[in-house]
Design a protein around this motif. Structure first.
Motif, PDB file in Angstrom:
ATOM      1  N   GLN A 461       0.844  -1.191   0.000  1.00 18.23           N
ATOM      2  CA  GLN A 461       0.000   0.000   0.000  1.00 18.23           C
ATOM      3  C   GLN A 461       0.885   1.249   0.000  1.00 18.23           C
ATOM      4  O   GLN A 461       1.797   1.385   0.806  1.00 18.23           O
ATOM      5  N   GLY A 462       0.617   2.126  -0.938  1.00 16.29           N
ATOM      6  CA  GLY A 462       1.412   3.346  -1.047  1.00 16.29           C
ATOM      7  C   GLY A 462       2.463   3.300  -2.133  1.00 16.29           C
ATOM      8  O   GLY A 462       3.019   4.341  -2.504  1.00 16.29           O
ATOM      9  N   ASP A 463       2.791   2.102  -2.664  1.00 11.46           N
ATOM     10  CA  ASP A 463       3.714   2.038  -3.801  1.00 11.46           C
ATOM     11  C   ASP A 463       3.093   2.770  -4.988  1.00 11.46           C
ATOM     12  O   ASP A 463       1.874   2.911  -5.102  1.00 11.46           O
ATOM     13  N   TYR A 464       3.962   3.232  -5.883  1.00  8.55           N
ATOM     14  CA  TYR A 464       3.510   4.087  -6.984  1.00  8.55           C
ATOM     15  C   TYR A 464       3.205   3.255  -8.232  1.00  8.55           C
ATOM     16  O   TYR A 464       3.957   2.341  -8.587  1.00  8.55           O
ATOM     17  N   LEU A 465       2.111   3.612  -8.896  1.00 12.03           N
ATOM     18  CA  LEU A 465       1.707   2.958 -10.140  1.00 12.03           C
ATOM     19  C   LEU A 465       1.571   4.038 -11.205  1.00 12.03           C
ATOM     20  O   LEU A 465       0.761   4.950 -11.068  1.00 12.03           O
ATOM     21  N   VAL A 466       2.380   3.923 -12.264  1.00 11.69           N
ATOM     22  CA  VAL A 466       2.360   4.913 -13.339  1.00 11.69           C
ATOM     23  C   VAL A 466       1.826   4.231 -14.593  1.00 11.69           C
ATOM     24  O   VAL A 466       2.539   3.463 -15.253  1.00 11.69           O
ATOM     25  N   ILE A 467       0.564   4.474 -14.908  1.00  9.49           N
ATOM     26  CA  ILE A 467      -0.079   3.842 -16.060  1.00  9.49           C
ATOM     27  C   ILE A 467       0.288   4.625 -17.323  1.00  9.49           C
ATOM     28  O   ILE A 467       0.215   5.857 -17.354  1.00  9.49           O
ATOM     29  N   THR A 468       0.688   3.890 -18.357  1.00 16.05           N
ATOM     30  CA  THR A 468       1.221   4.546 -19.558  1.00 16.05           C
ATOM     31  C   THR A 468       0.153   4.764 -20.618  1.00 16.05           C
ATOM     32  O   THR A 468       0.269   4.304 -21.754  1.00 16.05           O
ATOM     33  N   ASP A 469      -0.880   5.495 -20.265  1.00 17.37           N
ATOM     34  CA  ASP A 469      -1.843   5.939 -21.276  1.00 17.37           C
ATOM     35  C   ASP A 469      -1.963   7.455 -21.178  1.00 17.37           C
ATOM     36  O   ASP A 469      -3.039   8.023 -21.197  1.00 17.37           O
ATOM     37  N   GLN A 470      -0.807   8.132 -21.100  1.00 18.07           N
ATOM     38  CA  GLN A 470      -0.770   9.556 -20.820  1.00 18.07           C
ATOM     39  C   GLN A 470      -0.096  10.324 -21.954  1.00 18.07           C
ATOM     40  O   GLN A 470       0.755   9.772 -22.665  1.00 18.07           O
ATOM     41  N   PRO A 471      -0.427  11.613 -22.116  1.00 12.64           N
ATOM     42  CA  PRO A 471       0.284  12.422 -23.112  1.00 12.64           C
ATOM     43  C   PRO A 471       1.787  12.498 -22.826  1.00 12.64           C
ATOM     44  O   PRO A 471       2.583  12.673 -23.742  1.00 12.64           O
ATOM     45  N   GLY A 472       2.156  12.355 -21.558  1.00 16.30           N
ATOM     46  CA  GLY A 472       3.567  12.430 -21.173  1.00 16.30           C
ATOM     47  C   GLY A 472       4.298  11.114 -21.249  1.00 16.30           C
ATOM     48  O   GLY A 472       5.340  10.933 -20.589  1.00 16.30           O
ATOM     49  N   ASN A 473       3.801  10.177 -22.067  1.00 17.11           N
ATOM     50  CA  ASN A 473       4.431   8.859 -22.152  1.00 17.11           C
ATOM     51  C   ASN A 473       5.911   8.921 -22.495  1.00 17.11           C
ATOM     52  O   ASN A 473       6.712   8.138 -21.990  1.00 17.11           O
ATOM     53  N   ARG A 474       6.266   9.848 -23.363  1.00 20.52           N
ATOM     54  CA  ARG A 474       7.670   9.872 -23.778  1.00 20.52           C
ATOM     55  C   ARG A 474       8.570  10.264 -22.614  1.00 20.52           C
ATOM     56  O   ARG A 474       9.671   9.726 -22.445  1.00 20.52           O
ATOM     57  N   TYR A 475       8.107  11.185 -21.798  1.00 21.00           N
ATOM     58  CA  TYR A 475       8.890  11.528 -20.609  1.00 21.00           C
ATOM     59  C   TYR A 475       8.990  10.308 -19.689  1.00 21.00           C
ATOM     60  O   TYR A 475      10.065   9.999 -19.168  1.00 21.00           O
ATOM     61  N   ILE A 476       7.882   9.614 -19.468  1.00 20.74           N
ATOM     62  CA  ILE A 476       7.883   8.442 -18.592  1.00 20.74           C
ATOM     63  C   ILE A 476       8.912   7.424 -19.067  1.00 20.74           C
ATOM     64  O   ILE A 476       9.739   6.926 -18.288  1.00 20.74           O
ATOM     65  N   ILE A 477       8.868   7.109 -20.364  1.00 24.83           N
ATOM     66  CA  ILE A 477       9.746   6.081 -20.924  1.00 24.83           C
ATOM     67  C   ILE A 477      11.207   6.495 -20.810  1.00 24.83           C
ATOM     68  O   ILE A 477      12.063   5.718 -20.358  1.00 24.83           O
ATOM     69  N   GLU A 478      11.522   7.716 -21.209  1.00 25.89           N
ATOM     70  CA  GLU A 478      12.933   8.126 -21.238  1.00 25.89           C
ATOM     71  C   GLU A 478      13.493   8.376 -19.842  1.00 25.89           C
ATOM     72  O   GLU A 478      14.707   8.345 -19.641  1.00 25.89           O
ATOM     73  N   ALA A 479      12.625   8.596 -18.876  1.00 23.94           N
ATOM     74  CA  ALA A 479      13.098   8.746 -17.499  1.00 23.94           C
ATOM     75  C   ALA A 479      13.294   7.393 -16.827  1.00 23.94           C
ATOM     76  O   ALA A 479      14.267   7.199 -16.082  1.00 23.94           O
ATOM     77  N   LEU A 480      12.402   6.444 -17.093  1.00 17.08           N
ATOM     78  CA  LEU A 480      12.373   5.195 -16.323  1.00 17.08           C
ATOM     79  C   LEU A 480      13.055   4.016 -17.015  1.00 17.08           C
ATOM     80  O   LEU A 480      13.377   3.028 -16.337  1.00 17.08           O
ATOM     81  N   GLU A 481      13.258   4.072 -18.320  1.00 14.88           N
ATOM     82  CA  GLU A 481      13.954   2.981 -18.999  1.00 14.88           C
ATOM     83  C   GLU A 481      15.459   3.190 -18.868  1.00 14.88           C
ATOM     84  O   GLU A 481      15.997   4.187 -19.367  1.00 14.88           O
ATOM     85  N   PRO A 482      16.192   2.277 -18.224  1.00 10.32           N
ATOM     86  CA  PRO A 482      17.606   2.519 -17.900  1.00 10.32           C
ATOM     87  C   PRO A 482      18.493   2.793 -19.105  1.00 10.32           C
ATOM     88  O   PRO A 482      19.502   3.492 -18.983  1.00 10.32           O
ATOM     89  N   GLN A 483      18.146   2.267 -20.269  1.00  9.31           N
ATOM     90  CA  GLN A 483      19.011   2.426 -21.435  1.00  9.31           C
ATOM     91  C   GLN A 483      18.826   3.747 -22.159  1.00  9.31           C
ATOM     92  O   GLN A 483      19.614   4.071 -23.053  1.00  9.31           O
ATOM     93  N   ALA A 484      17.819   4.529 -21.784  1.00  8.30           N
ATOM     94  CA  ALA A 484      17.633   5.831 -22.414  1.00  8.30           C
ATOM     95  C   ALA A 484      18.809   6.751 -22.062  1.00  8.30           C
ATOM     96  O   ALA A 484      19.364   6.685 -20.965  1.00  8.30           O
ATOM     97  N   THR A 485      19.157   7.624 -22.999  1.00  8.47           N
ATOM     98  CA  THR A 485      20.368   8.440 -22.865  1.00  8.47           C
ATOM     99  C   THR A 485      20.435   9.179 -21.540  1.00  8.47           C
ATOM    100  O   THR A 485      21.465   9.172 -20.865  1.00  8.47           O
ATOM    101  N   ASP A 486      19.355   9.844 -21.166  1.00  9.14           N
ATOM    102  CA  ASP A 486      19.345  10.643 -19.938  1.00  9.14           C
ATOM    103  C   ASP A 486      18.379  10.072 -18.910  1.00  9.14           C
ATOM    104  O   ASP A 486      17.714  10.811 -18.175  1.00  9.14           O
ATOM    105  N   SER A 487      18.300   8.756 -18.826  1.00  9.58           N
ATOM    106  CA  SER A 487      17.408   8.117 -17.861  1.00  9.58           C
ATOM    107  C   SER A 487      17.816   8.448 -16.433  1.00  9.58           C
ATOM    108  O   SER A 487      18.969   8.808 -16.158  1.00  9.58           O
ATOM    109  N   TYR A 488      16.863   8.308 -15.539  1.00  8.34           N
ATOM    110  CA  TYR A 488      17.197   8.473 -14.122  1.00  8.34           C
ATOM    111  C   TYR A 488      18.316   7.515 -13.713  1.00  8.34           C
ATOM    112  O   TYR A 488      19.178   7.869 -12.905  1.00  8.34           O
ATOM    113  N   PHE A 489      18.309   6.301 -14.249  1.00  7.17           N
ATOM    114  CA  PHE A 489      19.378   5.363 -13.913  1.00  7.17           C
ATOM    115  C   PHE A 489      20.729   5.911 -14.340  1.00  7.17           C
ATOM    116  O   PHE A 489      21.692   5.874 -13.566  1.00  7.17           O
ATOM    117  N   ASN A 490      20.815   6.414 -15.552  1.00  7.29           N
ATOM    118  CA  ASN A 490      22.097   6.918 -16.039  1.00  7.29           C
ATOM    119  C   ASN A 490      22.575   8.134 -15.258  1.00  7.29           C
ATOM    120  O   ASN A 490      23.783   8.408 -15.225  1.00  7.29           O
TER     121      ASN A 490
END
Length: 570
Positions: A461-490
């Motif tokens: 309870q309280g964990d975050y769920l980010v559903i990908t049916d949003q206009p901001g999908n590209r931001y979601i993907i490039e932030a959360l996918e580790p292989q993206a150039t400027d991902s949060y992981f990188n």
């Protein structure tokens, strides 16, 4: 240049006399921070069609200002979007040592208001100074720049280069900018700069959002807009060329379209389907020419955005809607060297001569030998790594800073209402490279290699769920996918998962390792094969124990496991 300057001043004569800028009083001077804010405050007091807003703090402790010009005296961004007004955002002083935009925007805002020549279909938003601390740190710090006499410094109060901070958001400046961006949702964006590098004849060069990165719904609109900017600047005697970023030793080797990943302002804007521009005036041209070329470009930019407001607004709406259902996203891009066009380039001949300092060969450009040559321009990129979006991302609540950044960027983030177990696709970090020297407060990762594993994961309870049916999908993907150039992981957001928390004592684990090998024939076969293939493993007893330990029930499942899970189905 003198003729253009004279016409500009005569055209707005009464207003100029009443309220001159520091630049107009002395063409090799740029305004101080206090002068800039006082100037916009006076416009706010004088005209009903503008307002000066404060929009959050910066690392300097001073607020970020936003100056808004609206012909209809409407300053509610939500109502403006409902009226299909195109929102124009201009950002100045991200590098205060490159102050042309600061001075040009002051004069242009005043002139538009004084002449009542305001855009009818668009609203103009100007950030007078973005890097306030850098502007307050006034002096001379750019060795290769021809004026003004004194100006601000590139680093902000925490010595960040703010044009590398848009996705990682280390500074309060970036947080306040993102609040502005998502409240006003600009359709077009411009961030004013000064170049360094090669010498050439142009006063103005231009970086435009790399068209391949834009959503297909807006690519044609953006390309046509850019082409018209070039045409109008040519007519205004400020002919432009793409930013002089070249493949070889000189520009004649061919220009390469600058790829602005989301760390940069225009790359960040593209994640939200806003196409942007980064004008770069030539640092060695006189300051007056640089300011007036910026003034001219901004004027054309505003006029074009007003003329094409209906198309821009409609296509951007389309891109945002279609992004909700887009399935595949590109994470990395590669220059397509097979595709290029030829452009005319006005440069200077380059040669070498002995250095007066070292005696070694040094490069120089001969301004007595101008040329016009046809050169290749490489302006297309092809997809590298692509990814299929999941139904949702699940982020454990311990990573609240990640959820906060997503929310700041207009992403809807839900919370799980009860404890549950979910079958998630998880990434394990198999390999990566890390910068050996610090870069903007980080040691960024790159060349990330992954393996995937589907696991039933307890979620709470309280964990975050980010559903990908949003206009901001590209931001979601490039932030959360580790292989993206400027991902949060990188950008090192998840580095704690890279270190192992439990280990073994060799003198005890030796017996357990021997037992495992004796009782598991398949493990023994894999172990022998690994030793046969790896001489280093074969000659290192500790490494052999480590190999067995990582295949034992004691080895932690969370080591190198990326904590953000992919929920593939609803």
């Amino acid at each position: 240049m003198k003729r253009f300057l004279f016409i500009a001043l005569i055209g707005f004569g009464p207003c100029v006399v009443a309220q001159q800028t520091a630049f107009e009083r002395d063409s090799n001077t740029t305004a101080t921070y206090n002068e800039v804010i006082a100037f916009y405050q006076s416009l706010d007091t004088k005209y009903q069609t503008c307002t000066l807003l404060t929009c959050g703090l910066t690392d300097s402790g001073k607020p970020l200002h936003l100056f808004v010009i609206s012909k209809d005296e409407q300053f509610d961004p939500q109502k403006l979007h409902q009226q299909d007004k195109t929102i124009i955002l201009i950002n100045n002083g991200i590098h205060p040592g490159e102050p042309e935009g600061i001075d040009a925007s002051m004069m242009l805002a005043r002139d538009l208001l004084a002449q009542n020549s305001l855009p009818a279909n668009a609203v103009l938003c100007i950030i007078p100074v973005y890097n306030i601390a850098g502007m307050l740190n006034r002096g001379t710090s750019r060795a290769n720049q021809n004026g003004p006499e004194s100006y601000g410094f590139r680093g902000n109060a925490r010595n960040y280069d703010l044009n590398r901070d848009f996705l990682k958001t280390d500074s309060r400046n970036a947080r306040s900018f993102q609040e502005i961006f998502h409240v006003w949702q600009p359709d077009v964006f411009m961030d004013t700069h000064t170049s360094n590098g090669a010498d050439y004849q142009y006063v103005m060069t231009l970086i435009d959002t790399q068209v391949d990165k834009l959503h297909p719904a807006i690519q044609h609109t953006a390309s046509a807009f850019t082409a018209e900017l070039y045409k109008r600047m040519e007519i205004s005697n400020f002919g432009m060329v793409p930013y002089v970023n070249f493949r070889g030793r000189t520009p004649e080797s061919g220009l390469v379209s600058f790829f602005e990943s989301p760390r940069y302002s225009t790359g960040y804007a593209a994640l939200h389907h806003t196409f942007g521009y980064m004008p770069e005036t030539h640092m060695w041209k006189p300051y007056a020419q640089r300011v007036w070329s910026t003034y001219t470009l901004l004027n054309h930019f505003i006029t074009l955005a007003d003329e094409r407001a209906t198309e821009i607004h409609a296509q951007r709406k389309r891109a945002r809607e279609q992004s909700k259902t887009q399935q595949q996203f590109v994470l990395t891009w590669e220059l397509d060297t097979a595709q290029y066009e030829h452009i005319l380039f006005n440069g200077y001949e380059s040669n070498e001569k002995p250095s007066d300092v070292s005696g070694f060969p040094r490069q120089y450009y001969d301004r007595k030998k101008p040329f016009t040559k046809e050169i290749p321009y490489y302006n297309r990129y092809k997809p590298g790594i692509t990814v299929e979006k999941p139904y949702a991302y699940v982020i454990p609540q311990g990573w609240q800073d990640v959820a906060d950044l997503l929310t700041l960027n207009g992403i809807q983030v839900n919370r799980l209402e009860k404890d549950t177990s979910l079958m998630l696709q998880l990434y394990y970090i198999e390999d990566y490279q890390t910068a050996r020297t610090p870069y903007e407060g980080h040691y960024p990762h790159s060349n990330v290699k992954l393996r995937t594993d589907n696991q039933l994961i307890p979620c709470y309870q309280g964990d975050y769920l980010v559903i990908t049916d949003q206009p901001g999908n590209r931001y979601i993907i490039e932030a959360l996918e580790p292989q993206a150039t400027d991902s949060y992981f990188n950008w090192n957001f998840f580095d704690s998962i890279l270190s192992q928390k439990e280990h073994f004592s060799a003198y005890i684990f030796e017996d357990e390792a021997f037992r495992m090998l004796n009782e598991d024939a398949e493990l023994r076969r894999q172990f022998n094969a690994a030793k046969a293939a790896d001489e280093q493993l074969r000659n290192d007893g500790r490494a052999q124990l480590e190999w067995i330990y990582k295949r034992s029930p004691y080895y932690e499942k969370t080591h190198l496991r990326y904590p953000v899970g992919r929920l593939l189905e609803r």
